[in-house]
Design an enzyme around this catalytic site. Sequence first.
Site, PDB file in Angstrom:
ATOM      1  N   ASP A 186     -43.559 -82.463  -0.361  1.00  0.00           N
ATOM      2  CA  ASP A 186     -43.881 -81.097   0.060  1.00  0.00           C
ATOM      3  C   ASP A 186     -42.615 -80.241   0.018  1.00  0.00           C
ATOM      4  OD1 ASP A 186     -44.633 -78.774   1.307  1.00  0.00           O
ATOM      5  OD2 ASP A 186     -45.496 -79.743   3.075  1.00  0.00           O
ATOM      6  N   HIS A 234     -49.093 -79.689   0.733  1.00  0.00           N
ATOM      7  CA  HIS A 234     -48.789 -79.056   2.018  1.00  0.00           C
ATOM      8  C   HIS A 234     -50.006 -79.032   2.948  1.00  0.00           C
ATOM      9  CE1 HIS A 234     -46.258 -76.631   4.576  1.00  0.00           C
ATOM     10  NE2 HIS A 234     -47.171 -75.692   4.646  1.00  0.00           N
ATOM     11  N   SER A 270     -46.577 -75.974   9.462  1.00  0.00           N
ATOM     12  CA  SER A 270     -45.832 -75.075   8.621  1.00  0.00           C
ATOM     13  C   SER A 270     -45.097 -74.032   9.447  1.00  0.00           C
ATOM     14  CB  SER A 270     -46.797 -74.444   7.617  1.00  0.00           C
ATOM     15  OG  SER A 270     -46.096 -73.830   6.599  1.00  0.00           O
TER      16      SER A 270
END
Length: 459
Positions: free
Chosen positions: A350, A401, A287
């Site tokens: 995602d 995620h 991320s």
Amino acid sequence: MAVHLPMSQPSPGLCAKPPLQQRGSASTAAAVAAVAAPPSTFAPQTTRLSAPSIAVNVRHTAPAAPVVVLPERAAKKKSGETLAGMWREIQGGHDWAGLVEPLHPLLRAEIVRYGELVATTYKAFDLDAGSKRYLNCRYGKARMLEAVGMAGAGYAVTRYIYAAPDIALPGAAGPCPSRWIGYVAVASDHAARQLGRRDIIVSFRGTVTGSEWVANMMSSLEPARFDPADARPDVKVESGFLSVYTSDDATCRFTCGSCRNQLLSEVTRLINKYKHEEISITLAGHSMGSSLALLLGYDLAELGLNRVGNGNTVPITVYSFAGPRVGNTGFKNRCDELGVKVLRVVNVNDPITKLPGIFLNENSRVLGGRLELPWSCACYAHVGVELALDFFKARDPACVHDLEAYLGLLKCPKIAKVKKDGEDLISKAKKFVLQQKFDTWRWRMAAIQVGELVQAMGM
């Protein structure tokens, strides 16, 4: 093109929770000392796997020139292949041509290995408000990997990395102090023999704290200007990521200097220490962490810090897990020119992997495939080769995620139940974010989209 991997139907309620050039030396020194001032993600979440099948899509977004599959590699794929013998290919030496479709077992194993080294940053992150190491690493460098169950990883941690975005939260007295963001490690002698080279890894966690969420919502682009001798104003990156990477916090009790300066200093030290060996630089993150990894990869290459004697270049590879876009098309093109190899592992469901740049991205940059539009320089673009996983629908955006969901699928395409290990970090992370008076996921996503709309309209 999609390759569908068969898998057994999971039992109802099956879930997996995370365990927890060489340019002038003067320009390089100046860049390390003086830095100009990019939205992202969150810690692993509880994962519910319910889809009856998995699709693996391969999208090549990096090379401008055609990718040629070498004849000898096409004839390979035999059980006798070793990582030590083909590590350059596994690290993206030929942009992973012929290795992602189908996914080569050695590449699959390396993706999982680096993903697990990223997962350690979540397991070791201290979210206990009563702890003296609150929002830092729970363990010392010497025992961190062992403490989180990675004693056999074959790496020694050499430095912890701290970062603080230059952002003041509403109601806060001042800018947010530094937080532990990841670590630098180097392969042991034994691991180096198995890997075929001395691997230097930098591992980054994703977003957990409130200030990092604020940084994630800053979708405006600004020039990176990493090299004072060649500012390259056309190379722009997301301002929130850039702030996390370059902001300094003189009050940090564990270290001093910006995240950038800490990293450039340590990676350069390790390159010099092992310059007479085969070296690789691997940057991995989840991320927001993948954004920092890409910024570091570009930074090292732009300054020429990965160049050693006789014009040899240390390969730089970024393993990005659930990563958002980081910069504009100028940034992407420059990363390609510098040879920074990026493998993006994404879940097509995602939403984070589609940010920033919902309105302005690589697909809205040209008209009819030829004509550059006036706003092309403001378009975000993904960098590298994409390995896209499609494992369940986005009923719960937090689940799609999840880093552990990514790794669980790659470890076992037929889906086996992942055992629970230790405390559920995400419950603490959720609690922490709520204490910062941040609203729900949909509010955050809406804020990001509004910010991008404002940017697109030039307001």
